[in-house]
Design a protein around this motif. Structure first.
Motif: not given
Ligand code: B12
Length: 808
Positions: A710-715, A632-635, A794-802
């Motif tokens: 939000k979805v990624l953080l919740e994940n 999903a994230l790649t897409i 954070c350039k993208d959602a993954m960066a926000s999780v990190n």
């Protein structure tokens, strides 16, 4: 003397701004100016009077923002009483001055119409009708609809005025410097729409100063057959010490208005920032400029919400494919109410360069009016091509013409009295160019003489209804040559004679000619070329047929209508190159590998394409397909964000308009919902982590990116408190303190809302200094984030999780 007579006699002058004068007299921020009609009638009468003394012939009632959304009886004042008081104030000033007309002012409702917003078309009509009813009853002399940025809302206002009173209607729109309305319309499309609706005076107001409006107004004078008016701002506004100031003074304003008057404009006035002084100076320098003669332009024009298509220049291609005749799949789609299928037929024709789409949904057993309305609504929300409403069902025709966003092509009327009596009143009311078939009570004449006689009869009868010849396309009718060997010749002769003898324009459904023959495309293509050569103005054809489009493109080259063969080369050089590539690819042996790659790219492009096109259902399906190959994230990163970026760039450069942006956002959301589900399924259940607040900052309503975060953080098991979008700094601070949150994430997508982000950070630092702040959004950069005091970009959602993990 009524306003219509006055308009014929002399140049007329409107008044200038109202809001800024009221502010100077103590109107508080947030207070509704219209209420002053009741609270301070003397001030309002005084302003009107100042304008009348300055030279205005027409004063505008203080009702610009008056509507049921802002005024409800239970809150103190009703629309009716405010409108009545406003008209009474203006009339009082006219009485004191001893001259003048009262224009009932209608402005935008402040809401976007469906499908982009929540306001239905009929409700918009009702909102305006309320004001018109009260204003007309109170004695207004005319209606002025102004500052419109959306032609759909404009159409609703004009219909409301037409249906509630007989007063003359003046209507003006606001354009940006590129000459576009907020929803994409331009001078030509607005002119077509308003003239079709029978508006008395059309023009431009607000948005720009007179200097910037000059080229746009010249264009309008060039194309309009009715008087043109201009009410510019006092130049371009800018903010100085919290106050709005304008970049030209009253002398420069007046001087430019003189040039505008000399350019053929019949009615002049001012908008934001103009005062009685501006109007007095304008009046002084313009009053002796001779009144322009308004010439009737013989232009046959239809429009969509974004642009106009003119007949009589280059032949116009009308795509015939939205029609169930002989198409079992299409019939099934209609029965199943499968809008995605029908939309795709439309999209494919646009991609094949159709300029207008025929819409025929007649099928036995179907509720044709309801289906026609649904299909027209769907098509006009996704495609920007003008539509041809093709039906013999008068009810379907009327309902579609009403909700159509522009001036439509209507198919059809014919020489039978009954047909003309049913169709012409609709054309008169809603506007449109109508296709007129050369047949009557005696059938289809076998000779060109007979068809020409019917064409004459149709023109004459239309004139009795006030419909010009220019708004009729004669269909010479095309019989199958397999059953009538002279059929094609008679049609061609009729096409030629309509143009040469009657000075009219023509249209043909070309494909009928080959009915009953094998390899029909050969006959169709040859006949198409002959018809073009005989002066055909528009052809209803299958634009997906390479043979037909090749005829068209070649015809343009051979008749010197394709400058430097640009169109031809543009279309066919690419095709030739593509053919070569296919051949080369076929030669290569690694066919299996290539096939695999091929499928993947196709899936990728399907998702991207449907987001760009704004096709929500297709995007959802493509998203499901894409998930079979990728995560999903790649897409999201490789397909969805680039698709939105492309739309955003188009928006910036003026090739994509707000409606398309909105539809793309909807499509992205639909695809995103699929991604979200997949991410949730993949999520590994972990122990609950800490809290994170997410918010899109004040003034910004973009939330697609924030929702992904939000979805990624919740994940990753964070407990996300989503404050939504357009969130004030105070709310973020309050929540951060109350919930004792260690991390706050802020999103801003526009340069104009980054200051709100900075302010939120400032307040957080002051009141909740222990909170870590991460920021994101397309306009931000690492440096910018640091400059406004954020802890992390954070350039993208993954960066926000990190980052959130780091903060634990
Ligand atoms: C979709 C869209 C809309 C939709 C929004 C729908 C919605 N619910 O969000 C609609 C149509 C409503 C819209 C309206 C407008 N828009 Co708009 N819109 C866009 C568009 C095309 C895509 C934005 C998007 O969703 N991108 C995809 C997401 C996934 O990317 P993202 O937001 O950047 O998010 C990622 C990262 O940045 C990061 N991230 C984002 N936020 C956060 C937050 C945190 C905490 C973290 C850690 C990370 C993070 O992670 C995300 C995932 O990887 C952009 C163009 C663009 N390419 O950005 C224009 C764009 C942002 N819009 C623009 C404009 C001008 C407008 C309007 C003013 C138009 C108008 N005239 O009315 C209005 C604004 C109304 C308002 N007051 O906000 C301009 C802004 C220009 C500027 N430089 O200021 C843009 C850039 C288009 C352009 N090029 O002109 N728009």
């Amino acid at each position: 003397m009524g306003i219509r007579e006055a308009l014929k006699e002399r140049r007329l002058f409107f008044d200038g701004g109202m809001g800024s004068l009221l502010q100077a007299k103590g109107l508080k921020p947030g207070e509704l100016p219209e209420t002053w009609n009741l609270l301070h009638p003397d001030i309002i009468v005084g302003i009107h009077l100042d304008y009348l003394k300055a030279g205005s012939d027409i004063v505008t009632t203080n009702t610009f923002g008056l509507n049921r959304f802002k005024y409800k009886k239970e809150q103190g004042y009703s629309v009716d009483e405010v409108a009545a008081a406003a008209v009474a104030n203006a009339k009082r000033a006219v009485e004191l001055a001893g001259h003048g007309f009262v224009a009932l002012d209608l402005g935008p409702t402040g809401k976007l119409l469906e499908p982009y917003g929540t306001l239905g078309f009929e409700e918009a009509c009702d909102v305006y009708k309320e004001v018109v009813r009260a204003g007309a009853a109170a004695g207004a002399d005319l209606i002025i609809i102004e500052t419109m940025g959306d032609c759909y809302e404009l159409k609703a206002a004009v219909l409301a005025a037409k249906e509630e009173c007989e007063l003359p209607i003046f209507a003006t729109v606001t354009l940006d410097e590129k000459g576009k309305m907020l929803t994409g319309g331009n001078v030509e499309s607005v002119t077509a729409l308003l003239e079709g609706l029978g508006v008395d005076v059309i023009g431009l107001n607000c948005g720009l100063g007179p200097v910037q409006l000059l080229p746009l107004i010249r264009k309008m004078v060039d194309v309009a057959s009715v008087p043109v008016m201009v009410n510019p701002n006092a130049g371009l506004p800018r903010s100085e010490g919290g106050k709005t100031v304008y970049d030209i003074d009253s002398d420069q304003f007046a001087e430019t208005m003189r040039v505008i008057a000399e350019s053929g404009v019949s009615v002049l006035g001012g908008c934001c920032g103009t005062t009685p002084e501006h109007i007095a100076k304008m009046y002084a320098v313009c009053k002796d400029v001779p009144k322009p003669i308004v010439e009737k332009k013989e232009r046959t024009v239809i429009s969509s919400y974004s642009h106009a298509v003119e007949f009589g220049r280059k032949p116009v291609i009308i795509g015939e494919r939205i029609n169930p005749t002989g198409k079992p799949k299409f019939k099934q789609a209609l029965k199943d109410h499968d809008m995605a299928y029908i939309l795709n037929v439309g999209v494919a024709q646009q991609e094949s360069r159709a300029e207008v789409l025929d819409v025929n949904v007649g099928l036995p057993g179907i509720d044709e009016p309801a289906m026609m309305v649904d299909v027209v609504k769907e098509l006009q929300s996704i495609l920007d091509l003008p539509l041809q409403i093709d039906t013999a069902n008068v009810q379907a025709m009327e309902q579609a013409m009403r909700i159509y966003n522009g001036k439509p092509l209507i198919n059809s009327v014919n020489g039978k009295r009954e047909s003309m009596e049913a169709v012409f009143p609709l054309v008169k009311k809603y506007g449109g160019v109508v296709v007129a078939l050369c047949l009557d009570e005696d059938g289809i004449p076998e000779t060109a003489d007979g068809r020409i006689a019917i064409a004459r009869k149709i023109y004459d009868t239309a004139a009795e209804y006030g419909i010009d010849k220019k708004d009729i396309l004669i269909d010479a009718l095309c019989m199958a040559v397999s059953s009538d060997k002279n059929g094609a010749l008679v049609t061609l002769e009729t096409v030629k004679r309509v143009q040469e003898e009657l000075g009219g324009k023509t249209v043909l459904g070309v494909s009928n000619v080959s009915f009953g023959l094998p390899m029909r495309e050969h006959i169709n293509a040859a006949f198409f070329m002959m018809a073009l050569q005989n002066g055909l103005s528009a052809a209803i054809i299958n634009p997906n047929s390479e043979a037909m489009m090749a005829v068209y493109d070649s015809f343009l080259v051979l008749t010197a209508q394709d400058e430097n063969c640009g169109n031809y080369v543009g279309v066919y050089a690419e095709k030739e190159a593509a053919k070569k590539l296919v051949k080369e690819a076929e030669k290569k042996s690694e066919s299996v590998k290539q096939q695999n790659e091929g499928t993947e790219t196709q899936t990728e492009s399907a998702l991207k394409k449907s987001i760009i096109r704004g096709l929500a259902k297709a995007a959802k399906e493509a998203a499901g397909e894409a998930l079979k190959n990728k995560e999903a994230l790649t897409i999201i990163n490789e397909e969805m964000i680039p698709a939105l970026d492309e739309v955003g760039k188009g928006f910036e450069s003026g090739t994509v308009f707000l409606p398309q942006l909105l539809m793309s956002a909807e499509a992205a959301k639909a695809a995103f919902a699929v991604m979200k589900e997949s991410m949730e399924q993949d999520g590994v259940a972990q122990a609950k982590r800490g809290k994170v607040i997410l918010a899109t900052v004040k003034g910004d309503i973009h939330d697609i990116g924030k929702n992904i975060v939000k979805v990624l953080l919740e994940n990753y098991s964070f407990d996300v408190i989503d404050l939504g979008r357009d969130v004030t700094p105070e709310k973020v601070v309050e929540c951060a303190i109350e919930e004792k949150v260690p991390v706050v994430g802020l999103s801003a997508l526009m340069t104009t809302t980054v200051p709100a982000m900075e302010e939120t950070i400032r307040q957080l630092r002051e009141k909740a200094p222990e909170v870590k702040i991460m920021v994101g959004g397309a306009v931000l950069t690492e440096d910018y984030a640091a400059a406004i005091g954020a802890d992390a970009y954070c350039k993208d959602a993954m960066a926000s999780v990190n980052f959130a993990i780091q903060c634990e």
